[in-house]
Design a protein around this motif. Structure first.
Motif, mmCIF file in Angstrom:
data_model
loop_
_atom_site.group_PDB
_atom_site.id
_atom_site.type_symbol
_atom_site.label_atom_id
_atom_site.label_comp_id
_atom_site.label_asym_id
_atom_site.label_seq_id
_atom_site.Cartn_x
_atom_site.Cartn_y
_atom_site.Cartn_z
ATOM 1 N N UNK A 79 82.446 35.390 59.177
ATOM 2 C CA UNK A 79 82.361 35.889 57.800
ATOM 3 C C UNK A 79 80.901 36.040 57.381
ATOM 4 N N UNK A 80 80.064 35.039 57.671
ATOM 5 C CA UNK A 80 78.643 35.135 57.334
ATOM 6 C C UNK A 80 77.984 36.309 58.068
ATOM 7 N N UNK A 81 78.406 36.551 59.296
ATOM 8 C CA UNK A 81 77.854 37.685 60.043
ATOM 9 C C UNK A 81 78.188 38.998 59.349
ATOM 10 N N UNK A 86 72.593 36.284 58.551
ATOM 11 C CA UNK A 86 72.530 36.030 59.991
ATOM 12 C C UNK A 86 72.095 34.608 60.327
ATOM 13 N N UNK A 87 71.215 34.015 59.530
ATOM 14 C CA UNK A 87 70.795 32.636 59.803
ATOM 15 C C UNK A 87 71.962 31.669 59.601
ATOM 16 N N UNK A 88 72.699 31.817 58.484
ATOM 17 C CA UNK A 88 73.869 30.960 58.246
ATOM 18 C C UNK A 88 74.913 31.173 59.328
ATOM 19 N N UNK A 119 73.917 37.791 66.650
ATOM 20 C CA UNK A 119 73.121 37.621 65.430
ATOM 21 C C UNK A 119 71.656 37.286 65.699
ATOM 22 N N UNK A 120 71.358 36.732 66.856
ATOM 23 C CA UNK A 120 69.974 36.318 67.129
ATOM 24 C C UNK A 120 68.950 37.456 66.989
ATOM 25 N N UNK A 121 69.263 38.683 67.428
ATOM 26 C CA UNK A 121 68.259 39.760 67.271
ATOM 27 C C UNK A 121 67.962 40.103 65.817
ATOM 28 N N UNK A 122 68.806 39.694 64.873
ATOM 29 C CA UNK A 122 68.608 40.031 63.465
ATOM 30 C C UNK A 122 67.933 38.913 62.678
#
Length: 339
Positions: A79-81, A86-88, A119-122
């Motif tokens: 959901x956070x994605x 992205x950090x959460x 998510x890491x690239x963002x």
């Protein structure tokens, strides 16, 4: 004349009441938490499936707080994605990976790893730097939107986009508040930590006057009336046995609930790579309830064993003096007497 240490009567009566009260309270609280977590998860999942992520994420976060299940934390990461947080999302995917390893869920582990890679690239980062004059401040901490951590310099901390409240603290110094804004993805914002101001020391209040000594005529010999019926070991054996039966009954309830949830989960998830969120949630709840059943049944068995010992010793024991009280989980309840 022999002296032995056995389970205390008056102390054991108090322990029995505490045990029975604690059993009922834990049972009610566990039921309430399970029902609330299930309700919030179902609402959050439906909102997630409808694409209403702004409403879905808080529901899932509340469900996770009520019952920290592996399936819930994985869906919250997703959901956070979707929200672009992205950090959460990265943090929750990492937690979901830990849950999956602990529970032996290869399907969830695979999904969590895929989420982390996505998510890491963002990610955007905050990097703290200490001003030269601030390097000697001991035990400094920083809070980002209320989340407290030690001050670590030279390392980027993943942080969501948007404005964030920063608060610096150190013992003996005034706190420092500021705001930091992360405006774009894949950026690193540097926050320079200034020298904090020393806290002004207020004048200590005068010591309170000493209390007057007790009056020589004060009667200190009065004691609570002794209740003889509490010194009957067989009476206490009945009370402890009842508490044990209640605890065992609660354990049986959780055991049956775990069995039913596990059976329903198998029906929805016949294979280990199941992605049905309801089936995953049922499997998590089944494991939690199985652990609860073990605790309550074990406590009930221990109480019943103590009740049997008291019953057979009750016929010969003379009035005794309690010496200690320790509830189940460690130590013993003891008294000294003649029999």
């Amino acid at each position: 004349m022999n002296r032995r240490s056995i389970l205390g009567t008056e102390s054991l009566f108090a322990a029995a009441l505490v045990c029975a009260s604690l059993t009922v309270t834990l049972h009610a609280r566990a039921q309430s938490n399970d029902a609330l977590a299930e309700l919030l998860f179902n609402e959050g999942r439906q909102l997630f499936n409808d694409g209403k992520f702004e409403q879905a994420c808080p529901k899932l976060a509340q469900s996770l707080q009520a019952d920290p299940a592996g399936g819930t934390v994985l869906l919250l990461a997703m959901c956070y994605e979707k929200q672009g947080r992205f950090a959460s999302s990265w943090v929750k995917y990492s937690e979901a990976l830990s849950h999956a390893r602990r529970d032996g869920r290869a399907d969830r582990e695979k999904r969590a790893r895929a989420g982390i890679a996505a998510v890491e690239p963002h990610l955007s980062y905050v990097k703290f730097e200490l001003a030269p004059e601030a390097t000697s401040l001991p035990n400094m901490t920083v809070a980002i939107d209320g989340s407290v951590m030690p001050v670590v310099t030279g390392i980027g901390i993943p942080t969501d986009l948007g404005a964030h409240q920063i608060e610096l603290k150190a013992p003996g110094y005034d706190s420092y508040q500021s705001e930091l804004t992360i405006a774009a993805e894949k950026t690193t914002e540097v926050f320079s930590i200034p020298l904090l101001k020393k806290t002004s020391v207020a004048e200590a209040p005068p010591p309170a006057p000493a209390a007057p000594p007790p009056s020589a005529t004060q009667d200190t010999s009065s004691k609570p009336e002794h209740r003889a019926w509490l010194n009957t070991p067989r009476t206490i054996a009945v009370i402890v046995g009842t508490a044990g039966l209640v605890s065992a009954g609660v354990g049986g309830y959780f055991g049956y609930k775990a069995y039913k949830q596990d059976r329903d989960s198998d029906g929805l998830c016949p294979s280990s790579d199941c992605i049905d969120s309801h089936g995953v949630s049922l499997a998590d709840s089944a494991r939690v309830n199985a652990r609860r059943a073990d605790v309550f049944v074990g406590a009930g068995a221990a109480a019943l064993t103590g009740a049997v010992v008291l019953w057979f010793l009750g016929a010969e024991q003379a009035p005794a003096q309690p010496t200690a009280v320790i509830l189940p989980g460690g130590g013993a309840l003891s008294l000294t007497g003649r029999f």
